[in-house]
Design an enzyme around this catalytic site. Sequence first.
Site, PDB file in Angstrom:
ATOM      1  N   GLU A  17      21.835  20.202  25.017  1.00 20.63           N
ATOM      2  CA  GLU A  17      21.374  19.608  26.188  1.00 20.63           C
ATOM      3  C   GLU A  17      22.420  18.884  27.158  1.00 20.63           C
ATOM      4  O   GLU A  17      22.621  17.814  27.344  1.00 20.63           O
ATOM      5  CB  GLU A  17      20.558  18.075  25.629  1.00 20.63           C
ATOM      6  CG  GLU A  17      19.429  18.608  24.477  1.00 20.63           C
ATOM      7  CD  GLU A  17      18.570  17.480  23.943  1.00 20.63           C
ATOM      8  OE1 GLU A  17      17.600  17.548  23.440  1.00 20.63           O
ATOM      9  OE2 GLU A  17      19.202  16.456  24.151  1.00 20.63           O
ATOM     10  N   GLU A  38      15.711  21.767  18.456  1.00 23.24           N
ATOM     11  CA  GLU A  38      15.253  20.439  17.843  1.00 23.24           C
ATOM     12  C   GLU A  38      13.745  20.224  18.289  1.00 23.24           C
ATOM     13  O   GLU A  38      13.208  20.741  19.250  1.00 23.24           O
ATOM     14  CB  GLU A  38      16.143  19.448  19.086  1.00 23.24           C
ATOM     15  CG  GLU A  38      17.273  19.223  18.592  1.00 23.24           C
ATOM     16  CD  GLU A  38      18.157  18.053  19.687  1.00 23.24           C
ATOM     17  OE1 GLU A  38      17.368  17.283  19.833  1.00 23.24           O
ATOM     18  OE2 GLU A  38      19.190  18.113  19.529  1.00 23.24           O
TER      19      GLU A  38
END
Length: 460
Positions: A168, A363
């Site tokens: 991210e 995730e």
Amino acid sequence: MKIKIPENFMLGTSSSAWQIEGTAGKEAGQESWAELFFQSDPSRWYDQIGPQKASDFYHRYKEDIATMASFGLNTFRFTIQWARFMKDPLKGIVDPKAVAYYQDVIKTIKSHGMKPIISLEHWDIPAVLLEKYEGWISRETLSLYTDYVKKALDCFSEEVELWFAFTEPNIPIDNGYIKQIWYPFVHDPKKAYQAHFHKIVATATAVKIAKEYPKVKMGAMVHMTPVYPASDSVEDQQAAYYTDLFEVRLYLDAYCKGKIPEEIFTELEKYNCLFTYTLEDLQLIHQYPIDILGIDYYFPIRVKARKIPYDQPFSSKIYYEDYLWPKREFNADRGWEIYPKAIYDIGMRLKNEYENIDWFISENGIGIEKEGRFRNKAGIIEDDYRIDFIKRHLYYTIKAKEEGCHCHGYLIWSFIDNLSAINAFKNRYGLLELDLNTYKRKPKKSLYWLKDCIEKGIVE
């Protein structure tokens, strides 16, 4: 909703170093972004709990990994914390204690028959690089990251195949330099997009370096927020197009196609936010796309055409207003829409627009407050909401694979209740409950359910 778990499918959990390890074993000068963030104003963090102990994985990793394996999980993604690994990141000095620690983490994972996956940066840049160079805004950080990647690969490449340059990469930049909710709490879009660009260049650099290590595949994990327009109107479609351009394609195109979309340059120049770059940078990005893509998916973005003028410094919000879909499911504790089918949509997009790149869900999970209210008489948290969440998201992940997507796995966030920025332990994500008084771990109902699915080979 019932589906067979494919053979050789990665089914496990994900974590990040600063959110589970704690700061034990680190010395003065090895602080990371997380410590700097907390120290800047502890009152911002829920119950003023910072990263000092986190889930204490640093001391309990053998226990935690053994527990994961005992429930049938076959993959664990963890982060090497840059600030822990480098005793002095400015001088390129590696900490031998950290090397020994991470070597044993890898050894422990593999000894239980699990697959280790390494992320090289999950927001936790060394604090000294933020203080000295403003972090990813500077080329100096890019150079020091290159040195870090080489040294980490030298240490662990023989034991680990799957590596990821970043997890991210956009989140700490957007939250710190656009939304002003994280350290350093400013709105400076020109600096933000310079940092974004440097992380894209850094990823290509990591891929290039990884080519020197025959066993290694180097990827990146993106925070994927599929964009859905409120209607078929030209205005709503345009709002969705430009939102997707900045929220998704900025990184996805660079990583998978080796090219930053032309409209990124024209739009940022229009708003005086264009980053500095060289032709060599663009050539590097083009020559070294990632080998594999990790998708961190939690929620979609739903948009409608902007009617109210946007009067703030530039961000993607200039193109849209939020749209609340009347049929939405909603996690009120976290403030996020629940939309499992988005994973299938992501898979189809990667198949049709990105040459069916290899990918997996790196995730996916749900955070809930005050989970103690769901504790049964036996003392186990009956998190049926988490079972339902995982079941439906995993179903669409496998369905995408069945329909020809090169999808290789599904990793849950997270194996244990972990620290989050500002929210600390307010929202609980774990399959394992963490008691903050004793630091004992206790499986939740969802972990028993997952074990049953794995043993049967069926999600139901």
